[in-house]
Write a protein that holds these residues in place. Structure first.
Motif: not given
Length: 188
Positions: A41-47, A63-72, A77-82, A121-123
């Motif tokens: 629930k914590v945005s990427a920028g606050q981690r 930058l490589v991550v295993a899964k999409l939900d790791r980004l935001g 949040d994910v779109l903004q981070t990318v 899915e989260r909703n």
């Protein structure tokens, strides 16, 4: 150019090692690994580790991550981070999705669709959780953390407080925090 890896887990009982190994098995030679233990629930920028990684990664690196939900925390949040990484010419790869760079035109399309599905899915999960809580309440189940005190202790604490005992003294005597004693005294 260097390859940065990032992993995130939600609790101290979890470990990002599986995510790191997943990237290795996918053929990624990660030069720098960063990991956070923080709620999704914590945005990427606050981690903390993510912010540290952003300070180290340079324009043109990956930058490589295993899964999409790791980004935001959600689609926005994910779109903004990318987008922020794309503005710095940093490639973003989600191993789960293959080798498509999410900062490319095809990657942005893919990301938008996947992020929308992930948010849906989260909703749905939140809706199911709320429905379960409503049902449990309707069935008379007590929700929340179990009380730290027995009814007898609560009665004794209230009696001692009305006789002049301080909150600090009661907290020490019963091995509870001052906040717990104050809540107990102030509850109806």
């Amino acid at each position: 150019m260097a390859v940065f890896g990032y992993g995130r887990v939600s609790t101290q009982q979890q470990d990002t090692e599986n995510q790191r190994l997943e990237l290795l098995r996918a053929g990624w030679d990660v030069n720098y690994w960063f990991a956070d233990v923080v709620s999704g629930k914590v945005s990427a920028g606050q981690r903390k580790a993510f912010a540290e990684m952003l300070n180290k990664i340079r324009d043109g690196e990956t930058l490589v991550v295993a899964k999409l939900d790791r980004l935001g925390r959600d689609a926005v949040d994910v779109l903004q981070t990318v987008r922020e990484l794309a503005n710095r010419n940093i490639k973003v790869i989600v191993s789960q999705l293959g080798t498509t760079d999410l900062t490319s035109a095809a990657g942005k399309l893919l990301l938008s669709m996947l992020a929308a599905v992930a948010e849906m899915e989260r909703n749905l999960l939140i809706e199911r959780t709320q429905a379960g809580l409503i049902r449990a309440k309707a069935e008379g189940k007590k929700l929340g953390r179990p009380s730290k005190t027995t009814p007898e202790q609560r009665s004794a604490i209230l009696s001692e407080k009305s006789a002049g005992a301080s909150i600090s003294a009661l907290a020490r005597r019963y091995g509870l925090s001052r906040a717990t004693i104050a809540t107990l005294i102030n509850s109806p």
